[in-house]
Design a protein around this motif. Structure first.
Motif, PDB file in Angstrom:
ATOM      1  N   GLY A   1       0.779  -1.233   0.000  1.00  0.00           N
ATOM      2  CA  GLY A   1       0.000   0.000   0.000  1.00  0.00           C
ATOM      3  C   GLY A   1       0.808   1.279   0.000  1.00  0.00           C
ATOM      4  O   GLY A   1       0.252   2.367  -0.165  1.00  0.00           O
ATOM      5  N   ILE A   2       2.119   1.175   0.179  1.00  0.00           N
ATOM      6  CA  ILE A   2       2.930   2.396   0.274  1.00  0.00           C
ATOM      7  C   ILE A   2       3.913   2.560  -0.870  1.00  0.00           C
ATOM      8  O   ILE A   2       4.560   3.585  -0.994  1.00  0.00           O
ATOM      9  CB  ILE A   2       3.716   2.442   1.603  1.00  0.00           C
ATOM     10  CG1 ILE A   2       4.654   1.250   1.709  1.00  0.00           C
ATOM     11  CG2 ILE A   2       2.772   2.530   2.783  1.00  0.00           C
ATOM     12  CD1 ILE A   2       5.639   1.330   2.836  1.00  0.00           C
ATOM     13  N   GLY A   3       4.041   1.538  -1.710  1.00  0.00           N
ATOM     14  CA  GLY A   3       5.032   1.577  -2.780  1.00  0.00           C
ATOM     15  C   GLY A   3       4.448   1.911  -4.126  1.00  0.00           C
ATOM     16  O   GLY A   3       3.353   2.433  -4.250  1.00  0.00           O
ATOM     17  N   LYS A   4       5.230   1.612  -5.153  1.00  0.00           N
ATOM     18  CA  LYS A   4       4.796   1.870  -6.527  1.00  0.00           C
ATOM     19  C   LYS A   4       5.404   0.826  -7.452  1.00  0.00           C
ATOM     20  O   LYS A   4       6.346   0.140  -7.087  1.00  0.00           O
ATOM     21  CB  LYS A   4       5.200   3.264  -6.969  1.00  0.00           C
ATOM     22  CG  LYS A   4       6.708   3.519  -6.995  1.00  0.00           C
ATOM     23  CD  LYS A   4       7.003   4.938  -7.419  1.00  0.00           C
ATOM     24  CE  LYS A   4       8.492   5.188  -7.485  1.00  0.00           C
ATOM     25  NZ  LYS A   4       8.798   6.526  -7.925  1.00  0.00           N
TER      26      LYS A   4
ATOM     27  N   VAL B   1      13.847  -7.971   2.808  1.00  0.00           N
ATOM     28  CA  VAL B   1      13.829  -8.254   1.364  1.00  0.00           C
ATOM     29  C   VAL B   1      12.387  -8.386   0.880  1.00  0.00           C
ATOM     30  O   VAL B   1      12.010  -7.800  -0.138  1.00  0.00           O
ATOM     31  CB  VAL B   1      14.644  -9.531   1.040  1.00  0.00           C
ATOM     32  CG1 VAL B   1      14.353 -10.028  -0.364  1.00  0.00           C
ATOM     33  CG2 VAL B   1      16.129  -9.258   1.205  1.00  0.00           C
ATOM     34  N   LYS B   2      11.573  -9.124   1.613  1.00  0.00           N
ATOM     35  CA  LYS B   2      10.161  -9.278   1.231  1.00  0.00           C
ATOM     36  C   LYS B   2       9.452  -7.924   1.253  1.00  0.00           C
ATOM     37  O   LYS B   2       8.635  -7.639   0.381  1.00  0.00           O
ATOM     38  CB  LYS B   2       9.455 -10.247   2.172  1.00  0.00           C
ATOM     39  CG  LYS B   2       9.789 -11.686   1.896  1.00  0.00           C
ATOM     40  CD  LYS B   2       9.011 -12.600   2.821  1.00  0.00           C
ATOM     41  CE  LYS B   2       9.379 -14.036   2.566  1.00  0.00           C
ATOM     42  NZ  LYS B   2       8.618 -14.953   3.406  1.00  0.00           N
ATOM     43  N   PHE B   3       9.760  -7.099   2.240  1.00  0.00           N
ATOM     44  CA  PHE B   3       9.162  -5.771   2.318  1.00  0.00           C
ATOM     45  C   PHE B   3       9.507  -4.975   1.061  1.00  0.00           C
ATOM     46  O   PHE B   3       8.645  -4.345   0.455  1.00  0.00           O
ATOM     47  CB  PHE B   3       9.669  -5.044   3.571  1.00  0.00           C
ATOM     48  CG  PHE B   3       8.952  -3.770   3.871  1.00  0.00           C
ATOM     49  CD1 PHE B   3       7.860  -3.755   4.715  1.00  0.00           C
ATOM     50  CD2 PHE B   3       9.373  -2.564   3.318  1.00  0.00           C
ATOM     51  CE1 PHE B   3       7.191  -2.572   5.002  1.00  0.00           C
ATOM     52  CE2 PHE B   3       8.717  -1.381   3.588  1.00  0.00           C
ATOM     53  CZ  PHE B   3       7.619  -1.385   4.432  1.00  0.00           C
ATOM     54  N   ALA B   4      10.763  -5.013   0.655  1.00  0.00           N
ATOM     55  CA  ALA B   4      11.196  -4.283  -0.540  1.00  0.00           C
ATOM     56  C   ALA B   4      10.501  -4.814  -1.795  1.00  0.00           C
ATOM     57  O   ALA B   4      10.071  -4.037  -2.643  1.00  0.00           O
ATOM     58  CB  ALA B   4      12.711  -4.376  -0.691  1.00  0.00           C
ATOM     59  N   PHE B   5      10.385  -6.122  -1.909  1.00  0.00           N
ATOM     60  CA  PHE B   5       9.697  -6.698  -3.067  1.00  0.00           C
ATOM     61  C   PHE B   5       8.246  -6.226  -3.124  1.00  0.00           C
ATOM     62  O   PHE B   5       7.746  -5.873  -4.183  1.00  0.00           O
ATOM     63  CB  PHE B   5       9.754  -8.232  -3.025  1.00  0.00           C
ATOM     64  CG  PHE B   5      10.944  -8.816  -3.732  1.00  0.00           C
ATOM     65  CD1 PHE B   5      10.820  -9.331  -5.007  1.00  0.00           C
ATOM     66  CD2 PHE B   5      12.186  -8.862  -3.109  1.00  0.00           C
ATOM     67  CE1 PHE B   5      11.920  -9.874  -5.663  1.00  0.00           C
ATOM     68  CE2 PHE B   5      13.288  -9.403  -3.750  1.00  0.00           C
ATOM     69  CZ  PHE B   5      13.158  -9.906  -5.032  1.00  0.00           C
ATOM     70  N   HIS B   6       7.569  -6.223  -1.989  1.00  0.00           N
ATOM     71  CA  HIS B   6       6.174  -5.780  -1.959  1.00  0.00           C
ATOM     72  C   HIS B   6       6.054  -4.281  -2.225  1.00  0.00           C
ATOM     73  O   HIS B   6       5.095  -3.841  -2.861  1.00  0.00           O
ATOM     74  CB  HIS B   6       5.512  -6.148  -0.633  1.00  0.00           C
ATOM     75  CG  HIS B   6       5.123  -7.584  -0.569  1.00  0.00           C
ATOM     76  ND1 HIS B   6       4.021  -8.082  -1.210  1.00  0.00           N
ATOM     77  CD2 HIS B   6       5.710  -8.641   0.043  1.00  0.00           C
ATOM     78  CE1 HIS B   6       3.937  -9.383  -0.997  1.00  0.00           C
ATOM     79  NE2 HIS B   6       4.956  -9.747  -0.237  1.00  0.00           N
ATOM     80  N   TYR B   7       7.021  -3.491  -1.774  1.00  0.00           N
ATOM     81  CA  TYR B   7       7.019  -2.057  -2.062  1.00  0.00           C
ATOM     82  C   TYR B   7       7.003  -1.817  -3.566  1.00  0.00           C
ATOM     83  O   TYR B   7       6.310  -0.950  -4.071  1.00  0.00           O
ATOM     84  CB  TYR B   7       8.258  -1.397  -1.438  1.00  0.00           C
ATOM     85  CG  TYR B   7       8.415   0.064  -1.780  1.00  0.00           C
ATOM     86  CD1 TYR B   7       7.838   1.041  -0.985  1.00  0.00           C
ATOM     87  CD2 TYR B   7       9.147   0.474  -2.895  1.00  0.00           C
ATOM     88  CE1 TYR B   7       7.987   2.391  -1.287  1.00  0.00           C
ATOM     89  CE2 TYR B   7       9.295   1.809  -3.203  1.00  0.00           C
ATOM     90  CZ  TYR B   7       8.714   2.770  -2.403  1.00  0.00           C
ATOM     91  OH  TYR B   7       8.859   4.097  -2.710  1.00  0.00           O
ATOM     92  N   TRP B   8       7.784  -2.614  -4.298  1.00  0.00           N
ATOM     93  CA  TRP B   8       7.870  -2.475  -5.758  1.00  0.00           C
ATOM     94  C   TRP B   8       6.827  -3.301  -6.478  1.00  0.00           C
ATOM     95  O   TRP B   8       6.908  -3.517  -7.685  1.00  0.00           O
ATOM     96  CB  TRP B   8       9.270  -2.851  -6.248  1.00  0.00           C
ATOM     97  CG  TRP B   8      10.293  -1.858  -5.818  1.00  0.00           C
ATOM     98  CD1 TRP B   8      11.251  -2.015  -4.853  1.00  0.00           C
ATOM     99  CD2 TRP B   8      10.447  -0.526  -6.310  1.00  0.00           C
ATOM    100  NE1 TRP B   8      11.976  -0.862  -4.724  1.00  0.00           N
ATOM    101  CE2 TRP B   8      11.518   0.068  -5.607  1.00  0.00           C
ATOM    102  CE3 TRP B   8       9.782   0.233  -7.278  1.00  0.00           C
ATOM    103  CZ2 TRP B   8      11.932   1.369  -5.846  1.00  0.00           C
ATOM    104  CZ3 TRP B   8      10.195   1.528  -7.512  1.00  0.00           C
ATOM    105  CH2 TRP B   8      11.263   2.079  -6.794  1.00  0.00           C
TER     106      TRP B   8
END
Length: 124
Positions: free
Chosen positions: A29-32, A98-105
């Motif tokens: 919900g916070i990424g792009k 790492v999972k957080f970063a993947f979901h951000y993108w």
């Protein structure tokens, strides 16, 4: 370590006004999308990089309180709790970030398997 982290979690959760169960991961919900250069993310890439390097109870408290504020005090409480509890854990911290970063993108389906589980279980 664990008691302090639970206190951090309680402090951050005190700022959440609405449990957003419509999103499975808060990072979604916070990424792009990486390919959408015109999209505006709730959390900028600079803040994402800073968040991903955050370690220690005090810094995690500040970073996630800010994140909850950016999200309009609305978050998936279960995912927020999992991220806070495992963010810099010696065994699962790297995979959690790492999972957080993947979901951000918006690439969560491509995230490596393993790491922090969706369920929070106490350590014996």
């Amino acid at each position: 370590y664990e008691l302090l982290r639970v206190a951090v979690l309680a402090s951050v959760l005190a700022h959440v006004r609405t449990d957003d169960t419509s999103t499975k991961n808060i990072a979604d919900g916070i990424g792009k999308h990486a390919c959408d250069k015109d999209a505006t993310a709730v959390l900028s890439e600079f803040r994402l990089r800073r968040l991903l390097t955050t370690k220690g109870d005090d810094d995690i408290l500040i970073a996630f309180r800010r994140l909850v504020a950016l999200m309009g005090n609305t978050a998936n409480i279960a995912d927020l709790a999992t991220n806070i509890l495992y963010w810099d854990h010696p065994e699962t911290g790297d995979s959690t970030r790492v999972k957080f970063a993947f979901h951000y993108w918006k690439a969560g389906d491509a995230a490596p398997a393993g790491g922090a589980s969706a369920t929070i279980s106490p350590t014996p």
